[in-house]
Scaffold this motif. Structure first.
Motif, PDB file in Angstrom:
ATOM      1  N   ILE A 103      21.897  43.757  38.260  1.00  0.00           N
ATOM      2  CA  ILE A 103      23.198  42.754  37.962  1.00  0.00           C
ATOM      3  C   ILE A 103      22.487  42.431  36.219  1.00  0.00           C
ATOM      4  N   PHE A 104      23.527  42.599  35.199  1.00  0.00           N
ATOM      5  CA  PHE A 104      23.083  41.806  34.294  1.00  0.00           C
ATOM      6  C   PHE A 104      23.964  40.780  33.876  1.00  0.00           C
ATOM      7  N   ARG A 105      22.871  39.680  33.056  1.00  0.00           N
ATOM      8  CA  ARG A 105      23.554  38.544  32.757  1.00  0.00           C
ATOM      9  C   ARG A 105      23.652  38.061  31.381  1.00  0.00           C
ATOM     10  N   LEU A 106      23.996  37.851  30.302  1.00  0.00           N
ATOM     11  CA  LEU A 106      23.913  37.302  28.982  1.00  0.00           C
ATOM     12  C   LEU A 106      25.137  36.188  29.048  1.00  0.00           C
ATOM     13  N   SER A 107      24.410  34.985  28.375  1.00  0.00           N
ATOM     14  CA  SER A 107      25.213  34.121  28.170  1.00  0.00           C
ATOM     15  C   SER A 107      24.973  33.275  26.389  1.00  0.00           C
ATOM     16  N   GLY A 108      25.402  32.701  26.088  1.00  0.00           N
ATOM     17  CA  GLY A 108      24.947  31.774  24.980  1.00  0.00           C
ATOM     18  C   GLY A 108      25.052  31.977  23.666  1.00  0.00           C
ATOM     19  N   GLU A 109      25.459  30.700  22.657  1.00  0.00           N
ATOM     20  CA  GLU A 109      26.472  31.549  21.132  1.00  0.00           C
ATOM     21  C   GLU A 109      25.514  31.866  20.412  1.00  0.00           C
ATOM     22  N   GLN A 110      23.863  32.267  21.057  1.00  0.00           N
ATOM     23  CA  GLN A 110      22.734  32.893  19.596  1.00  0.00           C
ATOM     24  C   GLN A 110      22.906  34.511  19.916  1.00  0.00           C
ATOM     25  N   TRP A 111      23.817  34.949  20.940  1.00  0.00           N
ATOM     26  CA  TRP A 111      24.360  36.713  20.864  1.00  0.00           C
ATOM     27  C   TRP A 111      25.256  36.905  20.053  1.00  0.00           C
ATOM     28  N   MET A 112      25.359  37.536  19.338  1.00  0.00           N
ATOM     29  CA  MET A 112      26.795  38.343  18.652  1.00  0.00           C
ATOM     30  C   MET A 112      26.840  39.623  18.833  1.00  0.00           C
ATOM     31  N   GLU A 113      25.967  40.007  19.021  1.00  0.00           N
ATOM     32  CA  GLU A 113      25.636  41.634  19.761  1.00  0.00           C
ATOM     33  C   GLU A 113      25.123  42.260  21.639  1.00  0.00           C
ATOM     34  N   LEU A 114      25.952  42.732  22.111  1.00  0.00           N
ATOM     35  CA  LEU A 114      24.772  43.090  23.114  1.00  0.00           C
ATOM     36  C   LEU A 114      24.041  44.009  22.615  1.00  0.00           C
ATOM     37  N   VAL A 134      29.794  37.359  21.021  1.00  0.00           N
ATOM     38  CA  VAL A 134      30.045  39.265  21.526  1.00  0.00           C
ATOM     39  C   VAL A 134      31.448  39.430  20.788  1.00  0.00           C
ATOM     40  N   GLN A 135      31.659  40.159  20.427  1.00  0.00           N
ATOM     41  CA  GLN A 135      33.330  40.355  19.462  1.00  0.00           C
ATOM     42  C   GLN A 135      33.724  42.080  20.339  1.00  0.00           C
ATOM     43  N   THR A 136      32.556  42.716  20.395  1.00  0.00           N
ATOM     44  CA  THR A 136      33.197  44.537  20.987  1.00  0.00           C
ATOM     45  C   THR A 136      32.164  44.300  22.417  1.00  0.00           C
ATOM     46  N   ILE A 137      32.882  45.205  22.992  1.00  0.00           N
ATOM     47  CA  ILE A 137      31.810  46.308  23.880  1.00  0.00           C
ATOM     48  C   ILE A 137      32.111  47.477  22.993  1.00  0.00           C
ATOM     49  N   PRO A 138      30.504  48.247  23.267  1.00  0.00           N
ATOM     50  CA  PRO A 138      30.229  49.878  23.228  1.00  0.00           C
ATOM     51  C   PRO A 138      30.544  50.568  24.054  1.00  0.00           C
ATOM     52  N   ALA A 139      31.276  51.136  23.186  1.00  0.00           N
ATOM     53  CA  ALA A 139      31.364  53.092  23.815  1.00  0.00           C
ATOM     54  C   ALA A 139      30.704  53.778  24.729  1.00  0.00           C
ATOM     55  N   TYR A 140      29.007  53.226  24.917  1.00  0.00           N
ATOM     56  CA  TYR A 140      28.438  54.133  25.649  1.00  0.00           C
ATOM     57  C   TYR A 140      28.450  53.071  27.354  1.00  0.00           C
ATOM     58  N   ILE A 141      29.439  52.326  27.287  1.00  0.00           N
ATOM     59  CA  ILE A 141      30.031  51.546  28.408  1.00  0.00           C
ATOM     60  C   ILE A 141      30.310  52.454  29.113  1.00  0.00           C
ATOM     61  N   ALA A 142      30.391  53.863  29.039  1.00  0.00           N
ATOM     62  CA  ALA A 142      31.696  54.960  30.146  1.00  0.00           C
ATOM     63  C   ALA A 142      30.125  55.745  30.829  1.00  0.00           C
ATOM     64  N   LEU A 143      28.620  55.218  29.977  1.00  0.00           N
ATOM     65  CA  LEU A 143      27.262  55.374  31.084  1.00  0.00           C
ATOM     66  C   LEU A 143      27.486  54.800  32.239  1.00  0.00           C
ATOM     67  N   ILE A 157      35.403  39.159  22.404  1.00  0.00           N
ATOM     68  CA  ILE A 157      35.679  40.158  22.140  1.00  0.00           C
ATOM     69  C   ILE A 157      37.367  39.950  21.818  1.00  0.00           C
ATOM     70  N   ASN A 158      37.685  41.607  20.671  1.00  0.00           N
ATOM     71  CA  ASN A 158      38.751  41.094  20.040  1.00  0.00           C
ATOM     72  C   ASN A 158      39.298  43.078  20.705  1.00  0.00           C
ATOM     73  N   HIS A 159      38.763  43.590  20.941  1.00  0.00           N
ATOM     74  CA  HIS A 159      39.412  44.721  21.608  1.00  0.00           C
ATOM     75  C   HIS A 159      38.347  45.351  22.483  1.00  0.00           C
ATOM     76  N   LEU A 160      38.499  46.436  23.509  1.00  0.00           N
ATOM     77  CA  LEU A 160      38.618  46.934  24.519  1.00  0.00           C
ATOM     78  C   LEU A 160      38.134  48.291  24.356  1.00  0.00           C
ATOM     79  N   PRO A 161      36.781  48.943  24.456  1.00  0.00           N
ATOM     80  CA  PRO A 161      37.051  50.547  24.297  1.00  0.00           C
ATOM     81  C   PRO A 161      37.695  51.819  25.238  1.00  0.00           C
ATOM     82  N   ALA A 162      37.951  52.730  24.739  1.00  0.00           N
ATOM     83  CA  ALA A 162      39.257  53.534  25.429  1.00  0.00           C
ATOM     84  C   ALA A 162      38.011  53.822  26.680  1.00  0.00           C
TER      85      ALA A 162
END
Length: 372
Positions: A103-114, A134-143, A157-162
């Motif tokens: 399980i991966f947990r992350l919270s707090g406004e100090q985080w601007m990217e994963l 955090v504004q983007t979810i990286p493409a490596y999520i496919a892994l 987050i402003n968009h989800l990757p394909a």
């Protein structure tokens, strides 16, 4: 005969709810300040230190000075450098790590990217990322092929990757209260998805037809967006049991909405509906229907008098709403936060309503029954 509840001034009830939330926060703040000034806080610190020292095998002589607990935690730091003591307690820590390593947990406004190290942990089964910038979810999520839960609520987050379509084992996707304006059609490839929460993004207007492939989807929340009609793909989600389309711009419902023959709960409040289609009567499992009645000019009699036990709730906002909002500006700072508070209220209201074998027919009884 069905059950009907008419709430004429829903905004007043909501105002009571919001006022109660505000007072509760004030009480919690005062209680916290009181505890910090009292001896109880020091006793609590001493007790926690004793428990921690005992757990780590630190002798009593190390943390007692003249019979009093020394809350200086330097002994704990010293212990951390002692490999022999640590070895004796490796098993409990190992058990905890075993339980949480997926399980991966992350919270707090100090985080601007994963964090960059995340891409190396492809064995993870759950992500819980919330209240970050955090504004983007990286493409490596496919892994992350074992990922089953993706909780990404209350971020930027402003968009989800394909590449999200590669998550064949994904069952839960929560991207509520972000800045999404659209949903990628590749999401339709997540054929095992059971729960999808898109609420509170405020800007989504349509869903891609490819989401018709989500035949396992049982819960869909698309509230607080800009839908003008229920997307065609939704009518093809054959296993859908809960559909929340509240706080949108719906002007009508599709005449073939009865295609959703597994639907049990349909939330339509805060839209621009002027009538309800008679097809609602043909939905055998529909047990709760919630609408806002301000613009409704036509409601099929069969809906109100349904013999299936349908609970039909008509909520009516009134001009009082503006006054209530002015009095609760400290709680509701913007539209998104307001929607969050209203969803909490509606959740409590619906839970209270669903627990009843029958529904009271008069507004006052409903208001008194809610634990505001």
């Amino acid at each position: 005969m069905g059950h009907q509840v008419i709430i004429f001034d829903f905004s007043v009830i909501r105002g009571l709810w919001e006022t109660r939330v505000k007072k509760n926060k004030e009480r919690q703040k005062k209680e916290k300040e009181r505890l910090e000034k009292s001896a109880l806080e020091k006793i609590k610190q001493e007790w926690n230190l004793i428990l921690e020292c005992r757990k780590k095998g630190i002798p009593q002589s190390k943390y007692l000075k003249n019979g009093f607990v020394d809350i200086n935690e330097k002994d704990l730091d010293t212990y951390g450098k002692n490999p022999q003591l640590k070895k004796n307690h490796a098993l409990p820590d190992g058990v905890n790590k075993e339980q949480n390593k997926f399980i991966f947990r992350l919270s707090g406004e100090q985080w601007m990217e994963l964090p960059d190290s995340l891409k190396e942990q492809t064995y993870l089964k759950e992500w819980h990322v919330y209240n970050t910038l955090v504004q983007t979810i990286p493409a490596y999520i496919a892994l992350f092929q074992d990922l089953s839960i993706l909780e990404l609520s209350k971020n930027q987050i402003n968009h989800l990757p394909a590449e999200i379509g590669c998550l064949k084992n994904l069952k839960v996707l929560n991207v509520s209260f972000n800045n999404l304006k659209s949903v990628p059609p590749e999401l339709g490839d997540c054929e095992n998805l059971e729960k999808l929460d898109l609420s509170g993004n405020l800007e989504i207007t349509e869903l891609p037809f490819e989401l018709s492939n989500l035949k396992q989807l049982a819960f869909l929340d698309m509230s607080a967006n800009k839908f003008h009609s229920i997307p065609i793909c939704v009518l093809r989600m054959s296993n859908l049991q809960w559909l929340d389309t509240s706080s949108n711009s719906l002007k009508d419902l599709p005449e073939d909405i009865d295609r959703l023959d597994e639907l049990q709960t349909l939330l339509l409040q805060k839209n621009k509906l002027t009538y309800l289609p008679r097809a609602l009567v043909n939905m055998p499992k529909l047990s709760l229907l919630v609408v806002s009645g301000d613009d409704l000019v036509e409601i099929p009699t069969a809906v109100c008098e349904s013999t299936t036990g349908l609970k039909f709730v008509s909520l009516k906002d009134s001009p009082v709403e503006k006054i209530v909002c002015e009095d609760t500006e400290e709680i509701i700072e913007n539209e998104r936060e307001r929607e969050q508070v209203e969803k909490e209220f509606m959740k409590a209201y619906i839970e209270d309503l669903m627990e009843r074998e029958s529904t009271p027919s008069y507004t006052t009884k409903v208001m008194l029954s809610l634990q505001l």
